[in-house]
Design an enzyme around this catalytic site. Structure first.
Site, PDB file in Angstrom:
ATOM      1  N   ASP A 155       0.862  -1.186   0.000  1.00  0.00           N
ATOM      2  CA  ASP A 155       0.000   0.000   0.000  1.00  0.00           C
ATOM      3  C   ASP A 155       0.898   1.235   0.000  1.00  0.00           C
ATOM      4  O   ASP A 155       1.468   1.603   1.030  1.00  0.00           O
ATOM      5  CB  ASP A 155      -0.909   0.010   1.236  1.00  0.00           C
ATOM      6  CG  ASP A 155      -1.997  -1.073   1.190  1.00  0.00           C
ATOM      7  OD1 ASP A 155      -1.762  -2.115   0.545  1.00  0.00           O
ATOM      8  OD2 ASP A 155      -3.062  -0.883   1.801  1.00  0.00           O
ATOM      9  N   LYS A 218      -6.933   3.469  -3.070  1.00  0.00           N
ATOM     10  CA  LYS A 218      -7.353   3.437  -1.665  1.00  0.00           C
ATOM     11  C   LYS A 218      -7.572   4.870  -1.201  1.00  0.00           C
ATOM     12  O   LYS A 218      -6.809   5.770  -1.573  1.00  0.00           O
ATOM     13  CB  LYS A 218      -6.249   2.730  -0.868  1.00  0.00           C
ATOM     14  CG  LYS A 218      -6.422   2.688   0.637  1.00  0.00           C
ATOM     15  CD  LYS A 218      -5.282   1.870   1.264  1.00  0.00           C
ATOM     16  CE  LYS A 218      -5.233   2.013   2.768  1.00  0.00           C
ATOM     17  NZ  LYS A 218      -4.091   1.295   3.375  1.00  0.00           N
ATOM     18  N   LYS A 254     -10.362   0.384  -2.245  1.00  0.00           N
ATOM     19  CA  LYS A 254     -10.207   0.130  -0.810  1.00  0.00           C
ATOM     20  C   LYS A 254     -10.467   1.404  -0.008  1.00  0.00           C
ATOM     21  O   LYS A 254      -9.630   2.298   0.022  1.00  0.00           O
ATOM     22  CB  LYS A 254      -8.794  -0.399  -0.509  1.00  0.00           C
ATOM     23  CG  LYS A 254      -8.542  -0.645   0.992  1.00  0.00           C
ATOM     24  CD  LYS A 254      -7.154  -1.233   1.238  1.00  0.00           C
ATOM     25  CE  LYS A 254      -6.823  -1.300   2.726  1.00  0.00           C
ATOM     26  NZ  LYS A 254      -5.479  -1.867   2.994  1.00  0.00           N
TER      27      LYS A 254
END
Length: 318
Positions: A155, A218, A254
């Site tokens: 991430d 995300k 996400k």
């Protein structure tokens, strides 16, 4: 995870034409939040679906090997076995989607999961998380080290300065380099939407991240003042939809930060189903970044099975 998104060339013409209508976005978000949510056994089924999409996360300064070990055991058995048995779901392999930790804790997580004979993926935040304000070479090295320690999902955080000043080519180039550093690991790109200013900027940053080869986009690090909100999510998923129609590549989504209740997880699943369709209702293309959410979902499932609410000591710690 899903097939990798190979990315495309940076299309500055498309990016320059982007305009987002804030009123329409807010109206759509209100509509989603007003939806009737499933009840009884249907709700329990949706909550189990939510569990399988959670990236169970611990990103604290006091993370220790024992904390991470406990996190991994909870990810492998997220809902008490006897509760799953009563729902006839005990042999369906219900686990969270992954565990998510800091780079220096990846080796601990990998070791814990290996000892438990689990193939659950380990995700690691990287690239100067959460601010992204470290030199590029340091950020790249952090990705390489997390992958070397066994992380199969990374991430990354974008450099918000580049997004705020409209330096889309520079942002694209940085994300491309992160993508190369990831090797075979899947890359989720954190936009830190609370620091991007406008919906139009969020949409543009989403597009650039996908063009640069992100497998997921995300919302947040969870460390900003504003994290996952429904209006911003609508902007991001519309960008995902447009990118899919344009390239044929499905990019995952996400939301992360501040998602704490079972009720919220149902709303997120509803938003995904309505905006992107059933293909995205899977951990291959949808993740919930959360730490305390799982405990509330388990309490709701306990209530569904027993008709009573659990005392906090009745359920193992999340």
């Amino acid at each position: 995870m899903s097939d990798r998104n190979p990315g495309t060339k940076l299309d500055l013409e498309w990016i320059s034409k982007v305009r987002v209508n804030p009123q329409a976005v807010l109206k759509r978000a209100q509509h989603i939040q007003g939806q009737k949510l499933p009840k009884k056994q249907w709700q329990a089924a949706w909550l189990l679906k939510a569990v399988t999409c959670i990236d169970l996360t611990s990103l604290a300064g006091d993370d220790t090997p024992s904390n991470i070990h406990r996190l991994c055991l909870k990810a492998i058995q997220p809902v008490r076995y006897d509760l799953l048995e009563k729902m006839d779901m005990h042999n369906k392999g219900v686990t969270t989607a992954a565990v998510c930790v800091y780079p220096s804790r990846v080796a601990d997580a990998v070791a814990s999961l290996k000892a438990a004979n689990s193939s659950l993926p380990v995700a690691s935040v990287a690239t100067g998380f959460p601010a992204g304000q470290t030199p590029l070479e340091t950020r790249l090295q952090e990705v390489r080290m997390a992958v070397a320690d066994g992380a199969t999902e990374i991430d990354i955080v974008i450099n918000r300065t580049l997004a705020l000043t409209g330096q889309w080519e520079a942002m694209y180039d940085e994300i491309r380099q992160f993508r190369n550093a990831c090797g075979d690991a899947h890359m989720k790109t954190i936009l830190a939407i609370g620091e991007l200013g406008t919906f139009t900027n969020v949409y543009k940053a989403s597009l650039v991240a996908m063009m640069a080869g992100s497998d997921f986009i995300k919302t947040s690090t969870g460390k900003e003042a504003v994290n996952a909100t429904y209006p911003v999510a609508i902007v991001m998923v519309r960008a995902i939809r447009d990118y899919f129609l344009y390239t044929g590549h499905k990019v995952g989504f996400k939301p992360a930060g501040g998602i704490r209740t079972a009720q919220e997880s149902l709303l997120w699943l509803t938003l995904i189903k309505e905006e992107l369709g059933n293909d995205w209702l899977s951990p291959l293309l949808f993740r919930l970044g959360a730490s305390s959410l799982l405990a509330d979902i388990e309490r709701q499932i306990y209530h569904h099975v027993t008709g009573q609410y659990a005392a906090y000591h009745d359920l193992p710690m999340a």
